[in-house]
Design an enzyme around this catalytic site. Sequence first.
Site, PDB file in Angstrom:
ATOM      1  N   ASP A 122      -1.662 -42.897  -0.592  1.00  0.00           N
ATOM      2  CA  ASP A 122      -1.610 -41.725   0.274  1.00  0.00           C
ATOM      3  C   ASP A 122      -0.262 -41.020   0.173  1.00  0.00           C
ATOM      4  O   ASP A 122       0.723 -41.588  -0.328  1.00  0.00           O
ATOM      5  CB  ASP A 122      -1.862 -42.184   1.724  1.00  0.00           C
ATOM      6  CG  ASP A 122      -2.577 -41.134   2.549  1.00  0.00           C
ATOM      7  OD1 ASP A 122      -2.500 -39.944   2.205  1.00  0.00           O
ATOM      8  OD2 ASP A 122      -3.200 -41.508   3.565  1.00  0.00           O
ATOM      9  N   ASP A 162      -9.870 -35.207   4.663  1.00  0.00           N
ATOM     10  CA  ASP A 162      -9.956 -36.057   5.855  1.00  0.00           C
ATOM     11  C   ASP A 162     -11.116 -35.616   6.739  1.00  0.00           C
ATOM     12  O   ASP A 162     -11.382 -36.229   7.769  1.00  0.00           O
ATOM     13  CB  ASP A 162      -8.654 -35.985   6.667  1.00  0.00           C
ATOM     14  CG  ASP A 162      -7.626 -36.996   6.166  1.00  0.00           C
ATOM     15  OD1 ASP A 162      -7.975 -37.804   5.294  1.00  0.00           O
ATOM     16  OD2 ASP A 162      -6.484 -36.967   6.650  1.00  0.00           O
TER      17      ASP A 162
END
Length: 700
Positions: free
Chosen positions: A441, A505
């Site tokens: 990430d 997301d």
Amino acid sequence: MQKIVHLKSKNHSMIIKVDRVPEILHWGAKIAQIDPDLMLSTERPISQARLDVDVPLSLCPELGSGHFNAPGIEGHRNGEDWAPVFTTTSIEHDDNSATFTLQDDIAGLELLIELQLDFNSDVVQKRITVKNTTAGEYCLGKLSSTLPLPNHANELMTFHGRWCHEFQTQRLSFEHGGFMQENRRGRTSHENFPGLFAGTNGFSEQLGQVWGFHLGWSGNHQLRADVRSDGRRFVQAGELLLSGEKRLQSGETYQSPWLYATYSNSGLNGISERFHEFVRANIIQFPNNKPRPVHLNTWEGIYFDHKPEYIMQMATEAAEMGVERFIIDDGWFIGRDGERAALGDWYLDETKYPNGLEPVIEHVNNNGMEFGLWVEPEMVSQDSNLYRQHPDWVLGLQGYHQPSGRWQYVLDLQNQDCFNYLFERLNDLLTRYNIGYLKWDMNRELVQPGHQGKPAVHGQTKALYRLLDELQAAHPAVEIESCSSGGGRIDFEILKRTQRFWASDCNDALERQAIQRGMSYFFPPEVMGAHIGPAECHSTNRRHAINMRGVTALSGHMGVELDPVKESAEEKQAFAHYIQLHKQYRDLLHSGRTFRIDPADQNQNIYGVENGQEMLITVCQLAMPNHALPSPLRVSCADENARYEVKIVEMPKTSFQLMKQRPQWLDKTMTLSGDNLKEIGVTLPILDPESALIVHLKKM
Ligand code: GLA
């Protein structure tokens, strides 16, 4: 020197005329043979009240020769040598590639321009290398790749977005002026995806001539499409260099990122087909040639609340649903109880996992699943042991206050000690535990990207690539996902060293329809992470029935992102059903040709994949149907000489609200010929808003 270079691929030609400098005369459909009179027939007139000479739109346009739009190169040597004018000194080429060397002896610069036209996919790659050939430092401001467009490319499609809203598109007229995008976020970014399309008026999924572009780079970039006042037009893309970022000492070089481009005379479908073929053959490196496993990622299921016993229960239920890889997301390492602390301290939190991570991993493996782990290596929280020990490892500018992002800072990867620490930590995790997959990430932008006081986005980006390359060399079987607050780092260059993207997301299936469609122009489904989320979406609070969620996730690299323990038996059965459906068609989905169909109803999204033998087409009703009756589904890519078995494989389970009598074929298997499917089509049921169906067609 006057010369013609003709690059050819399966369907395309690129014809380059080299006079003083190389200039593309044609790039598009294949030309069988160069006419002897080509030079004569393409000679331009010189208009009144302008320069007295013709100005080529060269492979690196020059201010110094009278190109008044964006030049391909900018820079200076202590205030001088800022308007170089080059002369071609050598050309090397074969049928698919060409390298031109250009020199300016006054400015002391040499350019190496590389063009490679991939035969099978028709994708052209271009990059430029500049060398400082004389004494004194050359401060490079810009080195971009330019490709021309024909004058009938008069409409643009560009991208914009933000967190949870990636790959949004807009249309712009392209007659005068132009479009410019500058990305200074230090990652590929949600806002400025480095790609665009130019095409004939009204180009669509299926129709029109289109030229598509993508810059393979994960740092700052500049992307523009300009119409000159003489009507000639071009696209230009390259790294955006901050002031003073690239200073070349005598003999030093700078190489631009690759610009990838292709042409289609069958709308955007022809573009995505070519990019996908290119990416599959030349970019993606899958460590082992196995089917992409179905995921369960723990993030939205448990967030930071890690209890090994509970996680194992989640894993048991995941396996029962057909999940093949179980990934523990954020929250597993020392002190990580929320998003404000602990990044950088990549050691297991033994208060949460008193028996270590091994029992969890063993449990996952014993249930037939691979194990994956989340990391965010480039970051450090202010509240972390790493920051307390090495505050100087932060990428920043001494003396200034730097705003944090998600309460974290970026580490300076060009600091070798810092780099070594990260390599050691990741290497240790990958050696110690049986980890098949890392979710990598990167959750903030670079605000004061300084290394030893100097601008360092370029160096940071290269160092990230090196870290990934060294880790993959040490652990070749481990797959890595590129995630950056969802889809903030999605590009061809990062894909050379990662195997999957977390597209967004946002697991809201309706939003995902648009995000995945935008992404599908460049990236094939097997690298597009797509998960079924809970009924009430965490990022939008919108609710969707499982039909919409399942259908939307199953056409990418599928996964689920929720806590199965808390879901009802009925929902769990449904997850298992969509996972099974995905597996049934996974080969087709992950290797076939992606296409989209122009819907008569703008509130529909119709897309599919086919491999010459079978086809899967999804019809998604995004909003209220435009008319009382839907238009028939016309399968434009059906083979006219074939017959097909046509059946529905997925439909909303709930009763239809807008339809009282359904077409009978929905419950049958029909046999239809390709020309029928193409020209007459099949009637569709009246779908309620935010629902979807899937049709399967099999050649007989
Ligand atoms: C980012 C990612 C999410 C999740 C969280 C964890 O937002 O995009 O998928 O991993 O970080 O903190």
